[in-house]
Scaffold this active site. Structure first.
Site, mmCIF file in Angstrom:
data_model
loop_
_atom_site.group_PDB
_atom_site.id
_atom_site.type_symbol
_atom_site.label_atom_id
_atom_site.label_comp_id
_atom_site.label_asym_id
_atom_site.label_seq_id
_atom_site.Cartn_x
_atom_site.Cartn_y
_atom_site.Cartn_z
ATOM 1 N N SER A 137 0.796 -1.438 0.130
ATOM 2 C CA SER A 137 -0.693 -0.438 0.566
ATOM 3 C C SER A 137 0.352 1.423 0.349
ATOM 4 O O SER A 137 2.181 1.406 1.027
ATOM 5 C CB SER A 137 -0.381 0.176 1.646
ATOM 6 O OG SER A 137 -1.357 1.316 1.142
ATOM 7 N N TYR B 274 -3.291 -0.496 9.563
ATOM 8 C CA TYR B 274 -3.447 -0.985 8.481
ATOM 9 C C TYR B 274 -1.658 -0.209 7.798
ATOM 10 O O TYR B 274 -1.265 -1.571 7.076
ATOM 11 C CB TYR B 274 -4.403 0.144 7.482
ATOM 12 C CG TYR B 274 -4.674 -0.378 6.581
ATOM 13 C CD1 TYR B 274 -4.928 -1.494 5.452
ATOM 14 C CD2 TYR B 274 -3.690 0.303 5.460
ATOM 15 C CE1 TYR B 274 -4.817 -2.315 4.286
ATOM 16 C CE2 TYR B 274 -3.670 -0.423 4.109
ATOM 17 C CZ TYR B 274 -4.254 -0.982 3.424
ATOM 18 O OH TYR B 274 -4.260 -1.365 2.161
ATOM 19 N N ALA C 215 1.375 -0.109 9.009
ATOM 20 C CA ALA C 215 2.180 -0.822 9.524
ATOM 21 C C ALA C 215 1.992 -1.918 9.448
ATOM 22 O O ALA C 215 3.029 -2.505 9.140
ATOM 23 C CB ALA C 215 2.056 -0.630 10.785
ATOM 24 N N LYS D 71 0.624 -2.987 6.253
ATOM 25 C CA LYS D 71 1.075 -2.950 4.608
ATOM 26 C C LYS D 71 2.831 -3.011 4.472
ATOM 27 O O LYS D 71 3.568 -3.488 3.799
ATOM 28 C CB LYS D 71 0.657 -2.354 3.965
ATOM 29 C CG LYS D 71 -0.567 -3.184 4.226
ATOM 30 C CD LYS D 71 -1.096 -3.675 2.864
ATOM 31 C CE LYS D 71 -2.101 -3.754 2.457
ATOM 32 N NZ LYS D 71 -3.014 -5.780 1.606
ATOM 33 N N ILE E 118 -8.399 2.438 -3.763
ATOM 34 C CA ILE E 118 -9.068 1.202 -5.036
ATOM 35 C C ILE E 118 -10.483 1.364 -5.257
ATOM 36 O O ILE E 118 -10.562 1.407 -4.192
ATOM 37 C CB ILE E 118 -8.412 0.386 -4.713
ATOM 38 C CG1 ILE E 118 -7.179 -0.581 -4.581
ATOM 39 C CG2 ILE E 118 -9.318 -0.618 -5.937
ATOM 40 C CD1 ILE E 118 -6.530 -1.863 -4.077
ATOM 41 N N THR F 30 -13.650 1.641 -5.194
ATOM 42 C CA THR F 30 -14.407 -0.285 -5.370
ATOM 43 C C THR F 30 -15.765 0.419 -4.718
ATOM 44 O O THR F 30 -15.818 1.252 -4.034
ATOM 45 C CB THR F 30 -14.118 -1.265 -4.446
ATOM 46 O OG1 THR F 30 -13.799 -0.436 -2.626
ATOM 47 C CG2 THR F 30 -12.536 -1.883 -4.187
#
Length: 229
Positions: free
Chosen positions: A134, A147, A149, A151, A180, A182
């Site tokens: 990421s 999150y 950390a 990635k 992204i 989505t």
């Protein structure tokens, strides 16, 4: 990609589905791995090996899945580690278990799948592992601590594996997307123009290049795929 055996974790999600459809259109043989139940029609035509309800945090289940792929196809040419998880949550007041949860969903799943796939990748003339990191792991924003950390752990795993597998002719790289496009992200950020985000099909194209024979000279790379964010 014609004739290549591609194993995809997180294959039933938005990005996993986009990658699977693109790989199938290019003639790849697919193994679709996911913790979820198989959807009605996976959208890649007949012939794919579907390994649903596989807990990628369990090395025994992952090993069984990779063994099934080896039995079906005789080898794995590329492992695409797309499975993962995301939670936006500020650190103050956060459940401390969130860090372990996101590490398990993002890093442990990729490590388990890679470990189990390596013997099968060695049977390929052009073995590939592609992870999904990421851009947020390079500069984390508010609410992105756990999150990002996790990635960052995927990035370190990518570079370590690249060094470990150089002698086997197996390349290991990661894509680093920003946001992204989505349905969930559109719902969470209704005031943002999704045209500046990364379309799943565009990200899939980069992933499949890294999974192809043409990417022989690229390994240990963290490739930003950030659209116009």
């Amino acid at each position: 990609m014609a004739g290549r055996v591609i194993a995809i974790t997180g294959a039933f999600g938005i990005l996993g589905s986009a990658v699977a459809k693109a790989a199938a259109a290019q003639g790849a043989s697919l193994a679709l791995i996911d913790a979820a139940k198989a959807p009605l029609g996976v959208g890649v035509g007949e012939g794919a090996l579907v390994l649903a309800e596989t807990d990628l945090t369990d090395p025994v289940q992952v090993g069984a899945a990779m063994a099934a792929i080896g039995e079906r196809y005789g080898r794995i040419d590329a492992l695409l580690n797309i499975a993962g998880g995301f939670v936006w949550e500020k650190i103050e007041g956060q459940d401390p278990s969130r860090w372990a949860d996101l590490f398990r969903l993002n890093v442990v799943t990729a490590a388990n799948a890679s470990r189990a796939a390596i013997p099968h990748l060695r049977k390929s003339r052009h073995g590939r592992i592609v992870n999904v990191g990421s851009a947020a792991a390079l500069k984390a924003g508010a609410g992105m601590g756990a999150y990002s950390a996790a990635k960052a752990g995927v990035h370190a795993l990518t570079q370590a594996l690249a060094e470990e597998l150089k002698g086997d002719g197996i390349t290991v790289n990661a894509v680093l997307p920003s946001i992204i496009d989505t349905p969930a992200n559109r719902a969470d950020m209704p005031d943002t123009d999704p045209a500046v985000w990364v379309a799943p099909d565009d990200l899939a194209a980069v992933i499949l290049f890294l999974a192809s024979e043409a990417s022989t000279a690229v390994t240990g790379s963290l490739v930003p795929v950030t659209g116009r964010v």
